[in-house]
Design a protein around this motif. Structure first.
Motif, PDB file in Angstrom:
ATOM      1  N   ASN A 109       3.146   7.779  -0.893  1.00 35.02           N
ATOM      2  CA  ASN A 109       3.976   7.204   0.161  1.00 35.02           C
ATOM      3  C   ASN A 109       3.215   7.260   1.484  1.00 35.02           C
ATOM      4  OD1 ASN A 109       6.093   6.111   1.545  1.00 35.02           O
ATOM      5  ND2 ASN A 109       7.318   7.971   1.566  1.00 35.02           N
ATOM      6  N   VAL A 110       2.459   6.208   1.770  1.00 30.22           N
ATOM      7  CA  VAL A 110       1.612   6.151   2.960  1.00 30.22           C
ATOM      8  C   VAL A 110       2.409   5.470   4.077  1.00 30.22           C
ATOM      9  CG1 VAL A 110      -0.597   5.391   3.885  1.00 30.22           C
ATOM     10  CG2 VAL A 110      -0.401   5.943   1.457  1.00 30.22           C
ATOM     11  N   THR A 111       2.720   6.215   5.109  1.00 25.42           N
ATOM     12  CA  THR A 111       3.535   5.689   6.202  1.00 25.42           C
ATOM     13  C   THR A 111       2.670   4.921   7.204  1.00 25.42           C
ATOM     14  OG1 THR A 111       3.325   7.738   7.464  1.00 25.42           O
ATOM     15  CG2 THR A 111       5.217   7.543   5.977  1.00 25.42           C
ATOM     16  N   LYS A 112       3.323   4.089   7.998  1.00 25.87           N
ATOM     17  CA  LYS A 112       2.597   3.268   8.962  1.00 25.87           C
ATOM     18  C   LYS A 112       2.324   4.047  10.240  1.00 25.87           C
ATOM     19  CE  LYS A 112       2.523  -1.418  10.801  1.00 25.87           C
ATOM     20  NZ  LYS A 112       3.223  -2.720  10.853  1.00 25.87           N
ATOM     21  N   ALA A 113       1.086   3.990  10.712  1.00 22.12           N
ATOM     22  CA  ALA A 113       0.682   4.718  11.913  1.00 22.12           C
ATOM     23  C   ALA A 113       0.749   3.808  13.136  1.00 22.12           C
ATOM     24  CB  ALA A 113      -0.734   5.255  11.745  1.00 22.12           C
ATOM     25  N   ALA A 114       0.984   4.401  14.283  1.00 24.93           N
ATOM     26  CA  ALA A 114       1.011   3.651  15.540  1.00 24.93           C
ATOM     27  C   ALA A 114      -0.379   3.530  16.157  1.00 24.93           C
ATOM     28  CB  ALA A 114       1.950   4.333  16.532  1.00 24.93           C
ATOM     29  N   THR A 115      -1.332   4.309  15.652  1.00 29.48           N
ATOM     30  CA  THR A 115      -2.700   4.291  16.172  1.00 29.48           C
ATOM     31  C   THR A 115      -3.670   4.534  15.035  1.00 29.48           C
ATOM     32  OG1 THR A 115      -4.272   5.404  17.656  1.00 29.48           O
ATOM     33  CG2 THR A 115      -2.492   6.743  16.751  1.00 29.48           C
ATOM     34  N   GLU A 116      -4.899   4.086  15.208  1.00 23.12           N
ATOM     35  CA  GLU A 116      -5.908   4.319  14.183  1.00 23.12           C
ATOM     36  C   GLU A 116      -6.678   5.617  14.424  1.00 23.12           C
ATOM     37  OE1 GLU A 116      -9.417   1.678  14.275  1.00 23.12           O
ATOM     38  OE2 GLU A 116      -8.542   0.801  16.076  1.00 23.12           O
ATOM     39  N   ASP A 175      10.128 -13.380   2.080  1.00 24.44           N
ATOM     40  CA  ASP A 175      10.673 -12.639   0.933  1.00 24.44           C
ATOM     41  C   ASP A 175       9.562 -12.099   0.040  1.00 24.44           C
ATOM     42  OD1 ASP A 175       9.780 -15.052   0.010  1.00 24.44           O
ATOM     43  OD2 ASP A 175      11.538 -15.507  -1.216  1.00 24.44           O
ATOM     44  N   TYR A 176       8.407 -11.801   0.664  1.00 26.41           N
ATOM     45  CA  TYR A 176       7.261 -11.332  -0.116  1.00 26.41           C
ATOM     46  C   TYR A 176       7.520  -9.967  -0.748  1.00 26.41           C
ATOM     47  CZ  TYR A 176       2.352 -10.588  -1.377  1.00 26.41           C
ATOM     48  OH  TYR A 176       1.180 -10.358  -2.065  1.00 26.41           O
ATOM     49  N   GLY A 177       8.270  -9.113  -0.055  1.00 32.29           N
ATOM     50  CA  GLY A 177       8.625  -7.809  -0.617  1.00 32.29           C
ATOM     51  C   GLY A 177       9.419  -7.957  -1.907  1.00 32.29           C
ATOM     52  N   GLN A 178      10.341  -8.922  -1.928  1.00 33.39           N
ATOM     53  CA  GLN A 178      11.117  -9.171  -3.141  1.00 33.39           C
ATOM     54  C   GLN A 178      10.229  -9.742  -4.244  1.00 33.39           C
ATOM     55  OE1 GLN A 178      14.473  -8.354  -3.725  1.00 33.39           O
ATOM     56  NE2 GLN A 178      13.717  -8.778  -5.794  1.00 33.39           N
ATOM     57  N   TYR A 179       9.285 -10.606  -3.855  1.00 34.48           N
ATOM     58  CA  TYR A 179       8.346 -11.142  -4.835  1.00 34.48           C
ATOM     59  C   TYR A 179       7.554 -10.011  -5.499  1.00 34.48           C
ATOM     60  CZ  TYR A 179       4.250 -13.378  -6.819  1.00 34.48           C
ATOM     61  OH  TYR A 179       3.247 -13.766  -7.676  1.00 34.48           O
ATOM     62  N   LEU A 180       7.088  -9.049  -4.702  1.00 30.78           N
ATOM     63  CA  LEU A 180       6.345  -7.914  -5.255  1.00 30.78           C
ATOM     64  C   LEU A 180       7.234  -7.077  -6.167  1.00 30.78           C
ATOM     65  CD1 LEU A 180       4.336  -6.742  -2.112  1.00 30.78           C
ATOM     66  CD2 LEU A 180       3.527  -8.152  -4.005  1.00 30.78           C
ATOM     67  N   ALA A 181       8.490  -6.875  -5.770  1.00 28.05           N
ATOM     68  CA  ALA A 181       9.421  -6.105  -6.600  1.00 28.05           C
ATOM     69  C   ALA A 181       9.658  -6.804  -7.941  1.00 28.05           C
ATOM     70  CB  ALA A 181      10.740  -5.911  -5.865  1.00 28.05           C
ATOM     71  N   ASN A 182       9.734  -8.124  -7.912  1.00 29.96           N
ATOM     72  CA  ASN A 182       9.950  -8.885  -9.141  1.00 29.96           C
ATOM     73  C   ASN A 182       8.749  -8.844 -10.076  1.00 29.96           C
ATOM     74  OD1 ASN A 182      12.465  -9.625  -8.168  1.00 29.96           O
ATOM     75  ND2 ASN A 182      11.813 -11.634  -7.463  1.00 29.96           N
ATOM     76  N   ASN A 183       7.586  -8.496  -9.524  1.00 20.40           N
ATOM     77  CA  ASN A 183       6.352  -8.466 -10.312  1.00 20.40           C
ATOM     78  C   ASN A 183       5.743  -7.066 -10.383  1.00 20.40           C
ATOM     79  OD1 ASN A 183       5.505 -11.510 -10.898  1.00 20.40           O
ATOM     80  ND2 ASN A 183       6.415 -11.440  -8.862  1.00 20.40           N
ATOM     81  N   LYS A 184       6.571  -6.038 -10.215  1.00 18.61           N
ATOM     82  CA  LYS A 184       6.059  -4.672 -10.259  1.00 18.61           C
ATOM     83  C   LYS A 184       5.499  -4.350 -11.644  1.00 18.61           C
ATOM     84  CE  LYS A 184      10.599  -2.667 -11.330  1.00 18.61           C
ATOM     85  NZ  LYS A 184      11.688  -1.794 -10.850  1.00 18.61           N
ATOM     86  N   MET A 229       2.118  -2.333   1.104  1.00 20.43           N
ATOM     87  CA  MET A 229       2.015  -0.872   1.218  1.00 20.43           C
ATOM     88  C   MET A 229       3.321  -0.176   0.871  1.00 20.43           C
ATOM     89  SD  MET A 229      -1.101  -0.318   1.814  1.00 20.43           S
ATOM     90  CE  MET A 229      -1.084   1.448   2.206  1.00 20.43           C
ATOM     91  N   GLN A 230       4.437  -0.899   0.939  1.00 24.24           N
ATOM     92  CA  GLN A 230       5.738  -0.333   0.583  1.00 24.24           C
ATOM     93  C   GLN A 230       6.134  -0.641  -0.856  1.00 24.24           C
ATOM     94  OE1 GLN A 230       8.304  -2.078   3.562  1.00 24.24           O
ATOM     95  NE2 GLN A 230       7.005  -1.331   5.226  1.00 24.24           N
ATOM     96  N   GLN A 282      -1.484   7.958   6.176  1.00 25.25           N
ATOM     97  CA  GLN A 282      -0.943   6.846   6.945  1.00 25.25           C
ATOM     98  C   GLN A 282      -1.866   5.637   6.808  1.00 25.25           C
ATOM     99  OE1 GLN A 282      -0.667   8.965  10.849  1.00 25.25           O
ATOM    100  NE2 GLN A 282       1.503   8.402  10.762  1.00 25.25           N
ATOM    101  N   TYR A 283      -1.340   4.465   7.187  1.00 18.41           N
ATOM    102  CA  TYR A 283      -2.184   3.274   7.288  1.00 18.41           C
ATOM    103  C   TYR A 283      -1.927   2.617   8.636  1.00 18.41           C
ATOM    104  CZ  TYR A 283       1.725   0.009   6.485  1.00 18.41           C
ATOM    105  OH  TYR A 283       2.881  -0.724   6.597  1.00 18.41           O
ATOM    106  N   TYR A 284      -2.892   1.819   9.084  1.00 14.17           N
ATOM    107  CA  TYR A 284      -2.797   1.187  10.400  1.00 14.17           C
ATOM    108  C   TYR A 284      -3.302  -0.248  10.324  1.00 14.17           C
ATOM    109  CZ  TYR A 284      -3.820   0.130  15.306  1.00 14.17           C
ATOM    110  OH  TYR A 284      -3.868  -0.453  16.542  1.00 14.17           O
ATOM    111  N   LEU A 285      -2.602  -1.156  11.009  1.00 14.86           N
ATOM    112  CA  LEU A 285      -3.024  -2.546  11.129  1.00 14.86           C
ATOM    113  C   LEU A 285      -3.367  -2.837  12.594  1.00 14.86           C
ATOM    114  CD1 LEU A 285      -0.319  -4.422   8.976  1.00 14.86           C
ATOM    115  CD2 LEU A 285      -2.410  -3.284   8.215  1.00 14.86           C
ATOM    116  N   PRO A 286      -4.608  -3.184  12.896  1.00 18.24           N
ATOM    117  CA  PRO A 286      -4.944  -3.602  14.266  1.00 18.24           C
ATOM    118  C   PRO A 286      -4.087  -4.800  14.680  1.00 18.24           C
ATOM    119  CG  PRO A 286      -6.937  -3.246  12.966  1.00 18.24           C
ATOM    120  CD  PRO A 286      -5.788  -3.181  12.009  1.00 18.24           C
ATOM    121  N   ALA A 287      -3.976  -5.026  15.981  1.00 14.56           N
ATOM    122  CA  ALA A 287      -3.080  -6.076  16.497  1.00 14.56           C
ATOM    123  C   ALA A 287      -3.366  -7.442  15.889  1.00 14.56           C
ATOM    124  CB  ALA A 287      -3.190  -6.132  18.021  1.00 14.56           C
TER     125      ALA A 287
END
Length: 200
Positions: A99-106, A29-38, A88-89, A51-56
């Motif tokens: 609004n940086v969307t998630k990329a499938a590749t770097e 519920d980390y997304g909710q935690y961030l929303a509660n502390n915006k 990031m969201q 875009q942003y990318y997270l390696p495996a």
């Protein structure tokens, strides 16, 4: 006193050996935690990438630990990749980076991609310790790269007095504070980077 310490150690060992563990997924519920502390992050704004990318290894990060303060039956599970996705969201980051969307590749075909490559994550001494490499890449190659190593603010009070609920909140808050410090430094460095400015 010695007997009590031995009894506690034996109980802890028995708990771990018999598998009677209570799992606490911190990212759940980390997304909710961030929303509660915006509004608490106070980031500057910058156009960092589309875009942003997270390696495996970052996306699939999985870290478990126990704490004597809240009882060895409790296992705290940190999945930093999922927490980065929530970050990031979050409204604070969207307000700062867009609004940086998630990329499938770097390897982008157009625009800049922000790559978050986790080097290390631990929770010890009542706080989070994070080492994260952030790079910015475009079709021309890598135009920015820096590793940030940060210690999140310790949360000993919450751990002592809040029990299992307090512990989860402590991990979330310390992780957020460490991540906020990294993002703040990244934005500052990005603004100062002529290479990135010229590549926009």
């Amino acid at each position: 006193m010695y007997f009590k310490l031995r009894s506690f150690a034996a109980l802890a060992a028995l708990t771990m050996a018999t598998g009677c563990s209570i799992m606490h997924p911190v990212a759940e519920d980390y997304g909710q935690y961030l929303a509660n502390n915006k509004g608490e992050s106070k980031f500057q704004t910058v156009k960092a990438g589309d875009q942003y990318y997270l390696p495996a290894a970052t996306q699939n990060h999985h870290y478990e630990f126990r704490s004597a303060v809240t009882g060895y039956a409790n296992v705290w599970v940190v999945e930093f990749g999922k927490m980065l996705d929530a970050t990031m969201q979050s409204k604070d980051v969207v307000d700062a980076l867009g609004n940086v969307t998630k990329a499938a590749t770097e390897s982008p075909n157009a625009g800049n991609v922000i790559v978050f490559d986790l080097q290390n994550y631990t929770f010890k001494d009542f706080g989070t310790h994070v080492s994260l490499t952030i790079s910015v890449k475009n079709a021309g190659g890598e135009i920015f790269k820096k590793t940030y190593t940060v210690d999140g603010k310790t949360q000993g009070g919450k751990m002592f007095w809040g029990g299992a609920f307090g512990m989860k909140n402590a991990v979330q808050q310390s992780t957020k504070l460490a991540t906020d410090e990294i993002i703040t430094s990244f934005i500052r460095d990005l603004k100062a980077s002529t290479a990135v400015a010229s590549a926009k």
